[in-house]
Design a protein around this motif. Structure first.
Motif, PDB file in Angstrom:
ATOM      1  N   HIS A 199       0.856  -1.178   0.000  1.00  0.00           N
ATOM      2  CA  HIS A 199       0.000   0.000   0.000  1.00  0.00           C
ATOM      3  C   HIS A 199       0.892   1.228   0.000  1.00  0.00           C
ATOM      4  N   ALA A 200       0.394   2.314  -0.582  1.00  0.00           N
ATOM      5  CA  ALA A 200       1.149   3.574  -0.511  1.00  0.00           C
ATOM      6  C   ALA A 200       0.509   4.447   0.557  1.00  0.00           C
ATOM      7  N   LEU A 201       1.340   4.895   1.505  1.00  0.00           N
ATOM      8  CA  LEU A 201       0.861   5.849   2.502  1.00  0.00           C
ATOM      9  C   LEU A 201       1.323   7.227   2.036  1.00  0.00           C
ATOM     10  N   ILE A 202       0.388   8.122   1.899  1.00  0.00           N
ATOM     11  CA  ILE A 202       0.790   9.453   1.404  1.00  0.00           C
ATOM     12  C   ILE A 202       0.429  10.526   2.433  1.00  0.00           C
ATOM     13  N   ALA A 203       1.230  11.568   2.440  1.00  0.00           N
ATOM     14  CA  ALA A 203       0.986  12.707   3.350  1.00  0.00           C
ATOM     15  C   ALA A 203       1.853  13.869   2.897  1.00  0.00           C
ATOM     16  N   GLY A 304      -6.903   6.324 -19.187  1.00  0.00           N
ATOM     17  CA  GLY A 304      -6.470   6.545 -17.798  1.00  0.00           C
ATOM     18  C   GLY A 304      -6.442   5.249 -17.011  1.00  0.00           C
ATOM     19  N   ASN A 305      -6.718   5.353 -15.700  1.00  0.00           N
ATOM     20  CA  ASN A 305      -6.606   4.190 -14.820  1.00  0.00           C
ATOM     21  C   ASN A 305      -7.505   3.032 -15.214  1.00  0.00           C
ATOM     22  N   VAL A 306      -8.621   3.309 -15.853  1.00  0.00           N
ATOM     23  CA  VAL A 306      -9.495   2.202 -16.259  1.00  0.00           C
ATOM     24  C   VAL A 306      -8.811   1.372 -17.351  1.00  0.00           C
TER      25      VAL A 306
END
Ligand SMILES: Cc1cc2nc3c(=O)[nH]c(=O)nc-3n(C[C@H](O)[C@H](O)[C@H](O)COP(=O)(O)OP(=O)(O)OC[C@H]3O[C@@H](n4cnc5c(N)ncnc54)[C@H](O)[C@@H]3O)c2cc1C
Length: 413
Positions: A199-203, A304-306
């Protein structure tokens, strides 16, 4: 322009006014000039919704390649972003706890910047303003598309807008509704999915020292950790964190208070920017490589992401999607000039043929980097060490890596 009631039929309907759908529409409008084409964008989430609900314009920041800058300049969007963008003059790549690091800098590559960083919510505001002021693009928001089906003249969409349920027809539907697309599922378009178990944790982070326009990419035993330079606000030296973690760690870390998380991050990132002073709200994204097995059907194109969701490690997802968007715009404009319909399968296949090499190479590049740099396998550690040293010693190899990261490589089919 915002509308409250859609027409019965459009030449083009775009499902999803996120980063890709909105950018595609703005580029198409620019390319059309005075030529007529009726365009409707349907977006589920209003621009003023809280960030946690937004899938495109959320709390993340995005590294934009030099190629994306050119794309945004072409649609008069770059200058609207103005001070919201921070240039990347250098990228420092290192492997935590091991020898071998490499610096790629803009001077060596003979470019003004290697890339740029923008906060998604600011990009969203600008794209939204463009859609609102457009005379050619109708925007229906909030409205949710529940299904799409083939009809004789193209596609029919079923959508909910407030209390109303209605049908809208289109010669071409561009599906830009993100990687979770229930519409894609309903259409029976299969996906190949490889979960990274990360998982990517972003902040957003505040550091003691200024980033001096350096982006840091650090490879750790849990996966890559990136800090991208953000414009400072009220004298605060800000950076955008993308921290790849195992699923268990991400679940654990998202529950920690700022005071608990801070020393863990400091230990992983080190002191290159001095002490970490603040960690903003954290968000977690599951990571996978997910590719649609069909990108076009008569009257339908996926963008895109789809179409392809990549690991964020190399900052390629949006940049690739915008190259696709540019290519689709060019093909549609050329089709109209040749008297062809925008939803014709041979037109859409032309688009796929033009982009498939770029998509395949960018996807493979991102996937290989993710695998190589997320492993403690001794062979991969050696390869990594060798790779970083080789990059430091061989300017030509460094140049070709930099060109790919900057989105300047246009792969030929
Ligand atoms: C942590 C992280 C960091 C990243 N960093 C980078 C980076 O640095 N550089 C880079 O190039 N890429 C990066 N990416 C990838 C980038 O974020 C994606 O490529 C991009 O968000 C794709 O945008 P999209 O418009 O296709 O999809 P989304 O962003 O998911 O947008 C889809 C839109 O469609 C709307 N929608 C969905 N369903 C419907 C429906 N049924 N009806 C109407 N509307 C609907 C949604 O509300 C949304 O607005 C990163 C990704 C992650 C997870």
């Amino acid at each position: 322009m915002q509308i409250t009631k859609p027409e019965k039929f459009y030449d083009l309907v775009v499902v999803g006014g996120g980063m890709v759908g909105a950018s595609f529409c703005c580029a198409l409008e620019e390319a059309l000039g005075d030529k007529p084409l009726s365009i409707l964008v349907i977006e589920a989430i209003p621009p003023n919704a809280n960030l946690a609900k937004q899938s495109s314009f959320d709390a993340r920041s995005t590294a934009l390649s030099f190629g994306t800058r050119k794309f945004f300049e072409g649609i008069d969007l770059w200058k609207m972003l103005g001070e919201a963008v921070s240039a990347i003059h250098e990228i420092q790549v290192s492997d935590r706890g091991r020898l071998g690091s490499v610096e790629i800098n803009a001077d060596e590559q003979n470019v003004e910047a290697l890339g740029y960083v923008v906060e998604n919510k600011l990009l969203g505001q600008v794209l939204n303003a463009k859609l609102n002021e457009s005379k050619k693009i109708s925007l229906l928001c909030p409205a949710l598309v529940s299904s799409v089906k083939a009809i004789e003249k193209g596609m029919q969409l079923r959508l909910t807008h407030g209390d109303l349920e209605t049908n809208v027809g289109a010669s071409l539907v561009v599906l830009a509704d993100g990687g979770k697309s229930p519409v894609c599922e309903q259409l029976g378009i299969a996906r190949s999915i490889e979960r990274y178990d990360q998982h990517a944790l972003i902040a957003n982070i505040v550091f003691e020292k200024s980033h001096q326009h350096v982006a840091f990419e650090r490879f750790t035993d849990t996966g890559p950790l990136a800090v991208l330079p953000l414009p400072s606000i009220e004298g605060k030296n800000r950076g955008s964190l993308v921290w790849t973690l195992s699923v268990e760690q991400a679940d654990q870390y998202r529950e920690l208070s700022e005071a608990e998380l801070l020393p863990l991050l400091q230990e992983r990132f080190g002191y290159k920017l001095g002490k970490i002073l603040e960690i903003g709200e954290t968000f977690v994204y599951p990571l996978s490589l997910s590719i649609a097995k069909e990108q076009v059907r008569p009257g339908l194109a996926l963008l895109g992401n789809v179409a392809h969701t990549l690991h964020p490690v190399a900052g390629q997802g949006l940049n690739l999607a915008l190259r696709d968007a540019r290519a689709l715009v060019d093909v549609l404009i050329s089709a109209r000039e040749r008297g062809l319909g925008v939803g014709e399968m041979n037109v859409l296949l032309e688009y796929v043929a033009g982009q498939e090499a770029d998509q395949a190479i960018t996807t493979q590049f991102t996937h290989n980097i993710t695998k190589l740099f997320s492993s403690n396998n001794e062979a991969k550690v050696w390869l990594r060490k060798f790779g970083l040293v080789a990059l430091e010693l061989l300017p030509n190899v460094r140049r070709s890596l930099a060109e790919r990261a900057m989105g300047l490589v246009k792969s030929k089919s």
